[in-house]
Design an enzyme around this catalytic site. Structure first.
Site, PDB file in Angstrom:
ATOM      1  N   ASP A 273       0.862  -1.175   0.000  1.00 20.57           N
ATOM      2  CA  ASP A 273       0.000   0.000   0.000  1.00 20.57           C
ATOM      3  C   ASP A 273       0.909   1.239   0.000  1.00 20.57           C
ATOM      4  O   ASP A 273       2.134   1.125   0.060  1.00 20.57           O
ATOM      5  CB  ASP A 273      -0.956  -0.025   1.205  1.00 20.57           C
TER       6      ASP A 273
HETATM    7  C1  BGC Z   1      -4.997   3.276   0.342  1.00 18.08           C
HETATM    8  C2  BGC Z   1      -5.227   2.259  -0.758  1.00 18.08           C
HETATM    9  C3  BGC Z   1      -5.063   2.913  -2.110  1.00 18.08           C
HETATM   10  C4  BGC Z   1      -3.694   3.561  -2.184  1.00 18.08           C
HETATM   11  C5  BGC Z   1      -3.399   4.198  -3.521  1.00 18.08           C
HETATM   12  C6  BGC Z   1      -3.744   4.086   0.129  1.00 18.08           C
HETATM   13  O1  BGC Z   1      -3.642   5.129   1.020  1.00 18.08           O
HETATM   14  O2  BGC Z   1      -4.943   2.590   1.566  1.00 18.08           O
HETATM   15  O3  BGC Z   1      -6.491   1.689  -0.637  1.00 18.08           O
HETATM   16  O4  BGC Z   1      -5.239   1.968  -3.118  1.00 18.08           O
HETATM   17  O5  BGC Z   1      -3.625   4.561  -1.176  1.00 18.08           O
HETATM   18  O6  BGC Z   1      -4.154   5.315  -3.743  1.00 18.08           O
END
Ligand code: BGC
Length: 723
Positions: A273
């Site tokens: 993530d």
């Molecule tokens: C979130 C994810 C997301 C990623 C990219 C993160 O902060 O937890 O769900 O896909 O950002 O935007």
């Protein structure tokens, strides 16, 4: 021509291609950066310290993928610039969060789950894929398959709710919709299931917090929706921010190697993530970023999103002999494989160059679909007979959503709420008699003149809720009642002796307190681009509500977590003897509204149930239901099981099947469910399915508080289903 030839060669032989890459070029493929790094004026937000990743231009142009993209032009210019600089002309792959729509915005996922209609979710995902691809997006970070039982967590809005079975069907439908039959085709995206694992179980509902759970609970409740998405073919998986039993998921070898890869047979790409690998240092399991890189690559992380531990340290780790280059080659292979499967070697601009944005994005048929789906996602929580309303009835609309376009909900970053209609506009367009409308949160926002106008109405419509940005990531809350004094608006209506209809806009189940005394309550979540039209259709009765809650509504925050499929205690609550039993002194154990609840204007009577268990492995359940009303409509007929005796103990109810059935006015129908023995299975703490011979209770109803039930004897024992 040279480029075309190169692409053809690479298409045939990725192994050959990898051999020609320098170690820096290989590691670059494992780095994902936001467009900001390639184009300083990018529209995509880059947050916090990540803006300053200390990368020089050469390092930036080694990156293998891009996170989020503003629009088609931005994508084309970045890809072009990148390919000009790149030695091997390996295209970038563009990934983004297309969660519930690109520009045509569908209901938020929690609302979609309330439709109990996976085919609608598949259609919404298909349309979202096509629209997103016009901007050159190739991969979406969806579905979010995290089972969610804690409404304090802001991200429940992105989830499919509390039930593993429903969330599994919805997660699989999302993957199918986004990916279609072949991700190389224009208009399809690859799916990335997230956040592995059990992100929905963070302690106290506080975002990014710790997860501690038994493996028994993991395998039975949290794992199934991820597994369903993987079975549906999800090409990527994202690791979660949280720790899982003491280790951050990002570097959790057991989760990645044993569970995701071995047990769930996941063969795709694994991504962190947002700056997840760097966070391992903050967790305190890696001393520094170099050690984080070491732990990440060893655990099985292929792509590092928005941090630079790989690009800065992997080479040294290889040179020191701590990391085998073979592991890196395998990871690079998975990245290149994805690019090949997406057809990017043939067409690096896929979609951005070939699709006609003007004909596709927010076209009338897509917007109509958002409305059709919205109709099925709203949940009628209460109705004392006031709904549906007659068009001649005089209405006053008060509350923050009386005349407000913010109906898209979080994670709809390309959606433009200025294109949405407000409730007031939608009522007026449908020729309802609106005598007053004005936004306001508190009774004090309405002055004497306003009150005079409101008094002229027959019904006051309370348009209440949370701000769009009060739900979603990092939006945890401890107080779940309507914020900013909105409950005082009910008092106002009561002071004026008016009947009330409450329309809720929110991303999580709320605590309703006194609002429960409103004559009717329609939960609309955030229904997207055509929310207002859809809501007015439901209130006027041109469409009959059919949504059912995918998440329990609690009476107060102290009951959290409260979910229907809980285990029994040794001292369950009993009416006749209620001192030393499992209960609170100040509130009952009951929810405000249970999982699966949702009213219709029709009146469905569950008349009888027959169970045929002559087959050794199958059970046929027949239910007779009568629509005792003049309204035609859908009913979601739900089937739950309970294993009466089992070790370990099993939940008091588990949803195992449902059917969304259309009934004409006054129609009686017999609905047939075929239950297979595999529907009765449970998993042990090692993830192995088992089944004990004995009695099961099968119960049926229009919510988890079922109406009819029968016992069935299951003859066969299964220790390990996979044997
Ligand atoms: C979130 C994810 C997301 C990623 C990219 C993160 O902060 O937890 O769900 O896909 O950002 O935007």
């Amino acid at each position: 021509l040279a480029r075309v030839l190169l692409r053809k060669v690479y298409k045939m032989n990725l192994k050959q291609l990898i051999k020609t890459l320098s170690i820096e070029e290989k590691i670059g493929q494992l780095m994902q950066l936001a467009p900001f790094f390639f184009k300083k004026d990018s529209k995509v937000e880059v947050i916090g310290s990540v803006r300053h990743l200390d990368l020089d231009e050469d390092e930036i142009f080694l990156a293998g993928s891009v996170l989020g993209i503003g629009n088609r032009e931005e994508m084309i210019s970045i890809q072009k610039k990148y390919l000009e600089k790149s030695r091997h002309k390996i295209p970038l792959v563009f990934m983004a969060d297309i969660i519930h729509g690109y520009e045509s915005i569908f209901p938020i996922p929690l609302a979609l789950a309330c439709s109990f209609n996976p085919s609608l979710v598949e259609q919404a995902s298909k349309v979202s894929a096509l629209e997103a691809q016009t901007a050159g997006i190739h991969v979406t970070f969806a579905p979010m398959a995290d089972v969610s039982r804690d409404p304090r967590w802001g991200r429940v809005m992105e989830s499919f709710g509390e039930d593993p079975y429903l969330a599994s069907l919805m997660s699989a439908a999302t993957v199918k919709g986004f990916q279609g039959s072949d991700i190389s085709k224009v208009g399809h995206l690859a799916s990335c299931v997230k956040h592995f694992a059990a992100y929905g179980a963070i302690e106290a509902g506080r975002d990014y917090n710790t997860v501690e759970m038994s493996m028994h609970q993991f395998y039975n409740v949290y794992a199934p929706p991820y597994e369903a998405a993987i079975k549906a073919g999800s090409h990527l998986a994202m690791m979660a921010f949280n720790t899982f039993n003491g280790i951050p998921c990002t570097v959790h070898d057991t989760l990645i190697q044993n569970i995701l890869k071995d047990e769930m047979h996941f063969k795709g790409l694994i991504i962190t993530d947002y700056d997840g690998l760097q966070q391992v240092v903050a967790h305190g399991v890696a001393e520094n970023r170099k050690e984080a890189a070491y732990q990440g690559i060893k655990a099985g992380i292929d792509i590092e999103m928005m941090s630079t531990t790989y690009i800065k340290h992997l080479k040294a780790l290889v040179e020191e002999g701590r990391v085998d280059i073979k592991i890196i080659d395998d990871a690079v292979m998975r990245v290149l494989e994805l690019k090949r499967k997406l057809g990017l070697f043939e067409d690096p601009y896929k979609g951005a160059s070939s699709l006609d944005r003007n004909k596709i994005v927010m076209c009338e048929s897509h917007l109509e679909l958002t409305k059709k789906i919205a109709h099925e996602c709203a949940v009628l929580l209460k109705n004392d007979g006031l709904l549906p309303i007659d068009k001649e009835v005089k209405l006053a609309l008060i509350g923050p959503y009386a005349n407000n376009q913010q109906t898209n909900g979080a994670w709809s970053w390309h959606g433009d709420t200025r294109k949405n209609k407000t409730l007031a506009e939608a009522f007026i367009k449908q020729q309802n008699k609106v005598v007053f409308y004005k936004n306001g949160h508190h009774i004090s926002d309405y002055h004497e003149d306003d009150i005079k106008e409101i008094s002229k109405a027959d019904i006051v419509i309370l348009c209440l809720g949370e701000y769009e940005r009060e739900t979603g990531e990092a939006k945890s809350k401890t107080k779940l009642n309507l914020p900013r004094g909105q409950e005082t608006l009910l008092e106002l209506a009561k002071l004026l002796n008016k009947k009330t209809i409450t329309i809720l806009f929110n991303g999580r189940p709320l605590v309703l307190n006194e609002m429960i005394t409103s004559n009717a309550i329609l939960e609309t979540w955030f229904l997207g681009s055509r929310a207002a039209d859809a809501i007015v259709d439901l209130l006027n009765g041109s469409v009959n509500p059919s949504g059912k809650l995918a998440m329990t509504f609690i009476q107060n925050e102290g009951q959290i977590p409260l979910y229907y499929n809980h285990l029994n205690t040794g001292r369950p609550y009993r009416d006749e003897y209620n001192e030393y039993v499992s209960k609170y002194l100040d509130v009952s154990n009951e929810p405000e509204f249970c999982f699966g609840h949702g009213l219709s204007y029709a009146n469905f009577i569950y008349q009888s149930m027959d169970l045929d268990d002559n087959f050794s492995n199958n059970y046929q359940v027949k239910v007779q239901i009568k629509n005792d009303s003049k309204f035609a409509g859908y009913e979601v007929v739900q089937l739950y099981i309970k294993d009466n005796v089992s070790r370990p103990v099993r939940p008091i109810k588990e949803l195992k099947a449902f059917q969304k059935v259309w009934f004409e006015a006054n129609e009686t129908k017999t609905i047939i469910f075929e239950l297979h023995q595999s529907d009765l299975l449970y998993k042990n703490e090692k993830g192995k399915p088992f089944l004990e011979a004995g009695f099961f209770t099968i119960s049926i109803g229009g919510s988890s508080q079922t109406k009819l039930s029968k016992q069935v004897y299951c003859k066969e024992e299964i220790d390990d289903y996979s044997k």
